[in-house]
Design an enzyme around this catalytic site. Structure first.
Site, short mmCIF file in Angstrom:
data_model
loop_
_atom_site.label_atom_id
_atom_site.label_comp_id
_atom_site.label_asym_id
_atom_site.label_seq_id
_atom_site.Cartn_x
_atom_site.Cartn_y
_atom_site.Cartn_z
N GLU A 256 70.81 34.59 27.83
CA GLU A 256 71.48 34.80 29.10
C GLU A 256 72.82 34.07 29.14
O GLU A 256 73.80 34.55 29.67
CB GLU A 256 70.58 34.32 30.24
CG GLU A 256 71.10 34.72 31.59
CD GLU A 256 70.15 34.37 32.72
OE1 GLU A 256 70.30 34.95 33.78
OE2 GLU A 256 69.26 33.51 32.55
N ASN B 54 77.44 26.28 36.42
CA ASN B 54 78.30 25.73 35.38
C ASN B 54 78.30 24.20 35.38
O ASN B 54 78.61 23.59 34.36
CB ASN B 54 79.71 26.31 35.52
CG ASN B 54 79.75 27.75 35.04
OD1 ASN B 54 78.70 28.36 34.80
ND2 ASN B 54 80.94 28.31 34.88
N GLU B 55 77.92 23.61 36.51
CA GLU B 55 77.78 22.14 36.50
C GLU B 55 76.61 21.74 35.59
O GLU B 55 76.72 20.80 34.80
CB GLU B 55 77.54 21.62 37.92
CG GLU B 55 78.78 21.64 38.81
CD GLU B 55 79.22 23.05 39.20
OE1 GLU B 55 78.36 23.95 39.28
OE2 GLU B 55 80.42 23.25 39.40
#
Lengths: 376, 326
Positions: A242, A354-355
């Site tokens: 993914e 994204n963190e």
């Protein structure tokens, strides 16, 4: 070291010719609407009939046994031709790799051909109201009963679930076990007794995802993937799919940035936007080459998939933001660029924000010390 | 298709890395900045084959091997090796393509052997001659003419003390004709490629150094690398470098194709941005010590800032990427 694509040129030429004949002349309505979903499902059937819906799968399951390079080239041709977005991507890119790694032959034979044919469209059911980035906090349960399991609880942000047929996700099967332990990976029909689907409008109001309420939903044993209790390991073994190449292939960004460049030129090649157009175009080529590097490697890219996820998701937002700025005052008007923009905004959030990806990169790729966590 | 280095190319890089690690470049960089023009390392790099990589076989070179050249320059960048290396390699391309066999025969075997250090000026794109005081030959390319050039006065001070930049005046005319502008364009593109490889290497070294520092430096009772704010900076640096490197190798592979100029420009934009971000983060994460002249990362940080605008500015390269009609 080389970039010789000539061995795949015959396949590429075939794909290109088929797409030229078959890609709808006018874009399909948004796949996040009922009419659009139906139209996209019909398109998946057309692809499936030509064995082009999942080219990298074995022929027995409806694919073509394509190599990773052929798959990358297929994707480039697909998006360059302006072909529709893939309504079947949750199944093909997320569930299928898990089945190939952990499924039984019976499951592969039963689940994959209808997926490839566009007959069964899959939704993912990972998140819960209390388990987003912290997926291991999930609470929906699977309780052992005669011949199978009973599912109870709530799933949310379930992409495509408003109109899809079946879903897959993780459930807590051992209530005594904590976090990553005691989870089971299950598949279930969205029209089963006890399932309530409540579509959720995304930022532009379209029902791109849904909440699922599960009330004593029966799932037979044959729809458990891998061993009961091992769901976390089963799900994570293919999570890289993914985050890495397969969910958003380079071809998508190559085509989008070529269109961005054309759009910028049509609108007078504003020098104030030139550097942003150039950067998007360059980054899409970087992602393409990175893809060639990834498939050339013999080792598992592991946590480096997170580097890819950060890169493509932020590139997607940047390139669409730039396109909207090229459009100027018309940016807010309904159209393909706006649709792409709204879609892109979810990228830095889904598949692990994204963190979280940056934490993964720092800890598992760069080897920085793990943060002290609350509640382990 | 196999877009990873082969075993021989990897070994070449590892050999250079070992040589440069043993040399200990920080002390060498400081000596170079102080005016020491010792050529021991230059000779060792030549023995490893670095200067053969842009010299045709008929002049004792290896032919033009852009991938190996990128491997070499990546390692030289990683160790921040000073001197007109990119200039000498670009000069080799210029001399090899200028359609003047005698001129090529006079200089190219010496370049390949590490006996000639060459600097270069091409007014529109390379304004001053780097380390002309260390060079056996400085070339000045102007239109259809190539001149040997002489430093005019003293060097202009650079942010990077290891780069002495000299204004030049034309001396003797070495070659002329329609082949010169073509040769100059080829030399420029190769210089841009080499500079990009160097930048990725510089950025990688800065990232590695900074990661080690963040693991060991403690504040508030923990390693600073435990803080997300620091982690995310470093993750961004890695991401930039990881996507710049394939562009540089991809450009090397398009050498000889009509896309080469565009591809080296794309590589330079990405390499420059990635290395510059690495330098900024290195400076920030090291804190005050990183801002000092005496601490070694400054040698890398200064070189990155200098190369960011050398061999074409980012804006020029972005314009070139979009200028090619498609």
């Amino acid at each position: 070291m080389d970039l010789d694509l000539s061995p795949v040129e015959p396949f590429q030429a075939e794909v290109r010719a088929w797409l030229r004949r078959n890609v709808p002349a006018t874009p399909l309505p948004s796949l996040e609407t009922e009419a659009g979903f139906t139209a996209h499902r019909a398109w998946e059937r057309a692809l499936g009939a030509e064995r082009l819906s999942a080219v990298s799968w074995p022929e027995a399951y409806g694919g073509r046994g394509a190599s990773p390079l052929e798959w990358l080239v297929f994707e480039e041709e697909y998006y360059a031709a302006g072909a529709p977005g893939r309504v079947s991507q949750n199944g093909i890119n997320l569930l299928a790799p898990t089945l190939f790694a952990h499924g039984t032959t019976e499951q592969l034979e039963r689940v994959l051909p209808p997926m490839a044919a566009g007959e069964v469209i899959w939704a993912q059911a990972w998140s819960e109201p209390g388990a987003g980035s912290d997926l291991a906090a999930l609470r929906a349960t699977a309780t052992r009963v005669d011949g199978g399991w009973r599912l109870n609880g709530q799933k949310t942000w379930s992409s495509r679930a408003a109109f899809a047929d079946r879903a897959f996700g993780l459930f807590r099967s051992d209530p005594a076990a904590e976090r990553h332990r005691g989870l089971t990976y299950l598949m279930f029909p969205l029209d089963a007794e006890g399932v309530t689907v409540r579509p959720i409008g995304r930022l532009d109001g379209r029902p791109a995802f849904a909440e699922l309420f599960l009330d004593d939903v029966f799932v037979p044993d044959r729809d458990v993937i891998g061993e009961p209790g091992q769901g976390w390991a089963v799900a994570m073994s293919t999570a890289g799919n993914e985050r890495g190449l397969t969910l958003r292939s380079p071809g998508r960004f190559l085509a989008a940035t070529d269109r961005l460049l054309a759009l910028w030129r049509e609108h007078g090649a504003d020098p104030l936007l030139r550097d942003r157009v150039a950067d998007a175009w360059i980054k899409a080529r970087a992602y393409r080459l990175k893809g060639f590097e990834t498939i050339s490697r013999t080792d598992d890219i592991g946590a480096e998939a997170s580097v890819n996820k950060v890169f493509w998701s932020e590139l997607d937002v940047e390139l669409h933001e730039t396109a909207l700025d090229v459009l100027g005052p018309d940016a807010e008007l309904e159209g393909d660029w706006l649709e792409g923009y709204v879609f892109s905004l979810a990228g830095p959030i889904y598949a692990g924000t994204n963190e979280i990806q940056r934490n993964v990169i720092a800890e598992r790729v760069l080897g920085l010390p793990r943060e002290r966590r609350v509640g382990g | 298709m196999k877009f990873v280095l082969d075993a021989e190319q990897r070994l070449f890089g590892e050999t250079l890395h070992k040589l440069l690690t043993e040399t200990g470049t920080p002390a060498l960089i400081r000596r170079w900045a102080a005016g020491d023009r010792d050529r021991t390392l230059w000779t060792a790099l030549a023995e490893a084959g670095v200067f053969t990589l842009a010299v045709p076989e008929r002049h004792d070179g290896a032919g033009l091997l852009p991938v190996e050249l990128v491997v070499a320059l990546h390692e030289l960048g990683r160790h921040a090796v000073p001197g007109p290396i990119v200039e000498t390699l670009a000069a080799a391309v210029l001399l090899g393509e200028a359609d003047d066999e005698a001129l090529g025969a006079r200089w190219l075997p010496r370049i390949a052997a590490g006996e000639a250090v060459v600097s270069l000026v091409a007014p529109a794109v390379v304004r001053r001659a780097l380390d002309a005081d260390a060079a056996d030959l400085t070339l000045l390319v102007d239109g259809e003419e190539v001149w040997s050039a002489l430093p005019e006065g003293s060097a202009v001070r650079s942010l990077d003390p290891a780069r002495r930049l000299f204004p030049v005046v034309a001396g003797e005319r070495l070659a002329a004709g329609p082949a010169v502008p073509r040769a100059a364009a080829a030399a420029y593109d190769l210089g841009v490629l080499a500079c990009s490889a160097q930048l990725v290497g510089l950025g990688r070294a800065l990232l590695d150094t900074t990661v080690v520092y963040a693991r060991t430096r403690r504040q508030f009772g923990r390693a600073i690398g435990e803080f997300q704010a620091v982690k995310h900076h470093l993750a961004n640096v890695l991401t930039g470098l990881e996507f710049a490197r394939p562009l540089v190798y991809g450009a090397a592979l398009s050498f000889g194709s009509p896309d080469f100029a565009r591809d080296v420009s794309a590589a330079k934009v990405a390499a420059s941005d990635a290395a510059y971000a690495a330098a900024r983060v290195a400076l920030q994460v090291h804190g005050a010590i990183g801002y000092t002249d005496e601490y070694d990362p400054s040698l890398w940080i200064r070189k990155v800032r200098a190369l960011h605008s050398a061999w074409g500015t980012p804006a020029e390269h972005r314009a070139r990427v979009l200028a090619v009609p498609r």
